[in-house]
Design a protein around this motif. Structure first.
Motif, PDB file in Angstrom:
ATOM      1  N   ALA A 140       0.837  -1.218   0.000  1.00 19.04           N
ATOM      2  CA  ALA A 140       0.000   0.000   0.000  1.00 19.04           C
ATOM      3  C   ALA A 140       0.865   1.258   0.000  1.00 19.04           C
ATOM      4  CB  ALA A 140      -0.921   0.002   1.215  1.00 19.04           C
ATOM      5  N   LEU A 141       0.376   2.287  -0.684  1.00 18.67           N
ATOM      6  CA  LEU A 141       1.094   3.567  -0.663  1.00 18.67           C
ATOM      7  C   LEU A 141       0.998   4.172   0.737  1.00 18.67           C
ATOM      8  CD1 LEU A 141       0.002   5.062  -4.117  1.00 18.67           C
ATOM      9  CD2 LEU A 141       2.214   4.038  -3.518  1.00 18.67           C
ATOM     10  N   SER A 142       2.040   4.905   1.115  1.00 16.45           N
ATOM     11  CA  SER A 142       2.084   5.499   2.452  1.00 16.45           C
ATOM     12  C   SER A 142       1.323   6.817   2.497  1.00 16.45           C
ATOM     13  CB  SER A 142       3.533   5.753   2.858  1.00 16.45           C
ATOM     14  OG  SER A 142       3.563   6.579   4.014  1.00 16.45           O
ATOM     15  N   PRO A 143       0.543   7.037   3.562  1.00 16.35           N
ATOM     16  CA  PRO A 143      -0.103   8.347   3.717  1.00 16.35           C
ATOM     17  C   PRO A 143       0.915   9.451   3.996  1.00 16.35           C
ATOM     18  CG  PRO A 143      -0.452   7.000   5.678  1.00 16.35           C
ATOM     19  CD  PRO A 143       0.224   6.116   4.656  1.00 16.35           C
ATOM     20  N   PHE A 144       2.175   9.084   4.235  1.00 12.94           N
ATOM     21  CA  PHE A 144       3.219  10.089   4.447  1.00 12.94           C
ATOM     22  C   PHE A 144       3.910  10.484   3.147  1.00 12.94           C
ATOM     23  CE2 PHE A 144       2.474   8.268   8.567  1.00 12.94           C
ATOM     24  CZ  PHE A 144       2.542   9.368   9.405  1.00 12.94           C
ATOM     25  N   GLY A 145       3.463   9.940   2.021  1.00 12.49           N
ATOM     26  CA  GLY A 145       4.050  10.313   0.727  1.00 12.49           C
ATOM     27  C   GLY A 145       3.571  11.706   0.314  1.00 12.49           C
ATOM     28  N   THR A 146       4.386  12.718   0.548  1.00 10.07           N
ATOM     29  CA  THR A 146       3.923  14.097   0.288  1.00 10.07           C
ATOM     30  C   THR A 146       3.723  14.340  -1.206  1.00 10.07           C
ATOM     31  OG1 THR A 146       6.232  14.768   0.476  1.00 10.07           O
ATOM     32  CG2 THR A 146       4.846  15.168   2.388  1.00 10.07           C
ATOM     33  N   GLU A 147       4.562  13.714  -2.030  1.00  8.26           N
ATOM     34  CA  GLU A 147       4.401  13.853  -3.490  1.00  8.26           C
ATOM     35  C   GLU A 147       3.132  13.125  -3.965  1.00  8.26           C
ATOM     36  OE1 GLU A 147       6.398  15.084  -6.425  1.00  8.26           O
ATOM     37  OE2 GLU A 147       6.583  16.489  -4.757  1.00  8.26           O
ATOM     38  N   THR A 148       2.853  11.992  -3.328  1.00 11.00           N
ATOM     39  CA  THR A 148       1.652  11.236  -3.692  1.00 11.00           C
ATOM     40  C   THR A 148       0.416  12.071  -3.394  1.00 11.00           C
ATOM     41  OG1 THR A 148       2.902   9.435  -2.634  1.00 11.00           O
ATOM     42  CG2 THR A 148       0.794   8.861  -3.643  1.00 11.00           C
ATOM     43  N   LEU A 149       0.405  12.677  -2.216  1.00 12.45           N
ATOM     44  CA  LEU A 149      -0.728  13.494  -1.811  1.00 12.45           C
ATOM     45  C   LEU A 149      -0.902  14.677  -2.770  1.00 12.45           C
ATOM     46  CD1 LEU A 149      -2.958  14.462   0.060  1.00 12.45           C
ATOM     47  CD2 LEU A 149      -1.212  15.305   1.648  1.00 12.45           C
ATOM     48  N   LYS A 150       0.224  15.298  -3.124  1.00 13.89           N
ATOM     49  CA  LYS A 150       0.153  16.446  -4.034  1.00 13.89           C
ATOM     50  C   LYS A 150      -0.421  16.026  -5.389  1.00 13.89           C
ATOM     51  CE  LYS A 150       3.952  18.836  -5.037  1.00 13.89           C
ATOM     52  NZ  LYS A 150       5.311  19.309  -4.708  1.00 13.89           N
ATOM     53  N   ALA A 151       0.079  14.897  -5.898  1.00 11.71           N
ATOM     54  CA  ALA A 151      -0.340  14.447  -7.235  1.00 11.71           C
ATOM     55  C   ALA A 151      -1.797  13.980  -7.234  1.00 11.71           C
ATOM     56  CB  ALA A 151       0.582  13.320  -7.703  1.00 11.71           C
TER      57      ALA A 151
END
Ligand code: N0T
Length: 527
Positions: A140-151
């Motif tokens: 699973a992708l991490s909720p701490f992925g700041t780039e993921t959240l941005k994208a």
């Protein structure tokens, strides 16, 4: 007026969730709306598959269809958006006078990133996965992925901007943000960023909502520390995505939960979707995600006690009840009555279309024809007065009951209406006082709304309804009048006939026929 605005082609009032005295309404075109829904299969939202979707919707008689929009569909290459598929959905739904709930399959779809575009799901450096305590990567992708959240937030905002421009009359009435988020098998991320956050005190907003003193996650939540921590961070992430979308178009938004086995038994977070809006962490979501209007249960447990327990858990003054997914096996159809009786804004079986794909769980042999009948019957019954029901649920009082299957319940339910009680029983003949035996399979359901002093709208299938005084010392109950009727296209009551004699002497007996009654009750003194 709303009508004039629509006629002139202007922007119609954006749908919203209204709350009054702890009751809720989904406002669509300025009035309460009841979602008589169905959700299509995960891979059916492609133009080539849609011809196998709409006939199933016709057969069911829905007014709203829940359809996924995958991140990979709209942003196959970073920054290059393509809304062809969304536009096809809008156009074909409008042609059939159906509304849509769009499901944003992105960072989490049943917790995994399979619907993220390949430039996301294949780049673990920029879009990191969760880390296990031993340093290996979880899927699973991490909720701490700041780039993921941005994208993810940028893609979602672009989708909502497109809806603002391409859907001024709100064919889309609500949006689900992610799908069954969280993670299976690993209750929380153990990356350095996550571990640092886990070592910090619990955020004040959550600590206060839980009415706890300040402290660490472990001190405040003990064996559930990982569950609460992960729920907080997944909810904050989803809230940021939702906020980005709402800034473009403020549609109602919700997150849906993959649930534990039942709502009564404690389960280790390893054994269900940790981080999602399960019944165990609704308060965490309420504190962490103010941009989500609703958290909602996907109910795949057909046992009456569990089903009702999950409905009770999500039916709260701060949360409109909505069932975005439930099983399509015939035993689930009766729970429509429990849901709408509680004033749910909508209810929707999952996996409805003619692609011939059927999830193993829950199983039906074949979805065309007969298996759809009990679901279609619910919508046949409610569609003519769905707006009225939604208004009564919002402004008044409504009740619902479905047939229990546990023999210990003696095939009975009692609904407390205030001055009166409705005694509901299942599996009796229309005439006589034989004991309830239960229907051939649990298929009975009843819904009741107060429409005036001592007056109730009563409807259902395969059930007997008998009224009594809640306090029998107050007098003797008598039926003043029972009218059978229907609602016309403007939801005006059309009187058909009076039920009397054999039709009321043994309770009001609902069969498989679609019947709506207006029941006026009265009392006479004991002496
Ligand atoms: C649901 C649906 C779809 C052993 C499953 C339910 C939908 C998702 N997940 O058909 O995938 O997109 O939200 C999970 C239920 C797990 C039950 C496991 C029983």
């Amino acid at each position: 007026s709303a009508l004039l605005a629509i006629a002139s082609g202007a922007q119609a009032e954006t749908p919203r969730i209204a709350e009054k005295n702890g009751r809720h309404a989904l406002m669509v075109d300025g009035a309460p709306y009841l979602i008589l829904g169905a959700q299509i299969n995960n891979s059916s939202a492609w133009p080539d598959a849609l011809p196998r979707v709409w006939p199933a919707m016709d057969a069911l008689g829905v007014n709203t269809v829940e359809i996924p929009v995958g991140w990979e569909q709209i942003e196959p290459q970073e920054g290059r958006f393509d809304f062809t598929v969304v536009d096809t959905l809008l156009e074909q739904a409008r042609a059939r006078k159906l509304r849509l709930v769009l499901l944003w399959f992105a960072t989490w779809k049943n917790t995994n990133p399979q619907y993220a575009p390949r430039w996301v799901k294949l780049d673990n450096h920029r879009f990191p996965r969760m880390v296990r305590p031993d340093g290996t990567l979880h899927y699973a992708l991490s909720p701490f992925g700041t780039e993921t959240l941005k994208a993810d937030g940028k893609a979602f905002a672009t989708l909502l901007r497109h809806l603002r421009e391409a859907d001024p009359r709100n064919t889309v009435i609500m949006v689900q943000v992610q799908n069954e988020p969280g993670s299976y098998g690993l209750p929380r991320d153990h990356s350095p960023a996550a571990d640092a956050a886990f070592a910090a005190p619990v955020p004040a907003a959550l600590q206060k909502r839980m009415k706890k003193p300040a402290g660490s996650w472990t001190a405040l939540f003990g064996r559930d520390a990982d569950l609460y921590f992960h729920a907080w961070h997944v909810a904050r992430y989803i809230d940021t995505v939702a906020a980005a979308g709402k800034a473009e178009k403020p549609l109602p938004m919700y997150a849906n939960a993959a649930l534990p086995g039942d709502p009564f038994t404690w389960q280790d977070a390893k054994t269900y979707a940790s981080g999602g809006p399960a019944n165990t962490v609704i308060d965490v979501y309420k504190a962490a995600a103010p941009h989500l209007d609703i958290v909602a249960p996907d109910i795949y447990n057909p046992a009456h006690k569990a089903y009702v327990g999950f409905l009770d858990a999500y039916d709260r003054p701060d949360n409109a009840l909505f069932v975005p997914e439930t099983g399509h096996a015939k035993e689930y159809a009766r729970y429509f009555f429990e849901a709408v009786g509680r004033g749910a804004i909508g209810w929707s079986p999952f996996g409805i279309d003619y692609t011939r794909y059927l999830p193993v769980f829950p199983a039906t042999p074949k979805l065309e024809g007969e298996p759809l009948v009990p679901f279609a019957a619910n919508y046949t019954l409610f569609k003519p007065f769905a707006r009225l029901w939604a208004k009564l649920a919002f402004e008044g009082e409504t009740w619902g009951a479905a047939e229990p299957e546990d023999p210990a319940d003696e095939h009975r339910r009692v609904l407390k209406l205030g001055r009166y009680v409705a005694q509901v029983s299942f599996g009796r003949s229309d005439f006589g006082d034989g004991p309830p035996k239960g229907n051939a399979y649990p298929s009975g359901g009843v819904a009741i709304a107060r429409i005036g002093p001592d007056e109730y709208l009563v409807t259902g299938y395969f059930a007997r309804v008998e009224f009594a005084l809640a306090d029998p010392s107050l007098g003797n109950i008598i039926i003043d009048r029972v009218e059978e009727g229907s609602y016309d296209a403007k939801e005006n009551w059309k009187f058909s006939r009076v039920w009397n004699g054999d039709q009321v002497d043994w309770g009001l007996n609902f069969t498989g026929a679609s019947q709506i009654l207006k029941v006026k009750l009265a009392t006479y003194p004991k002496r």
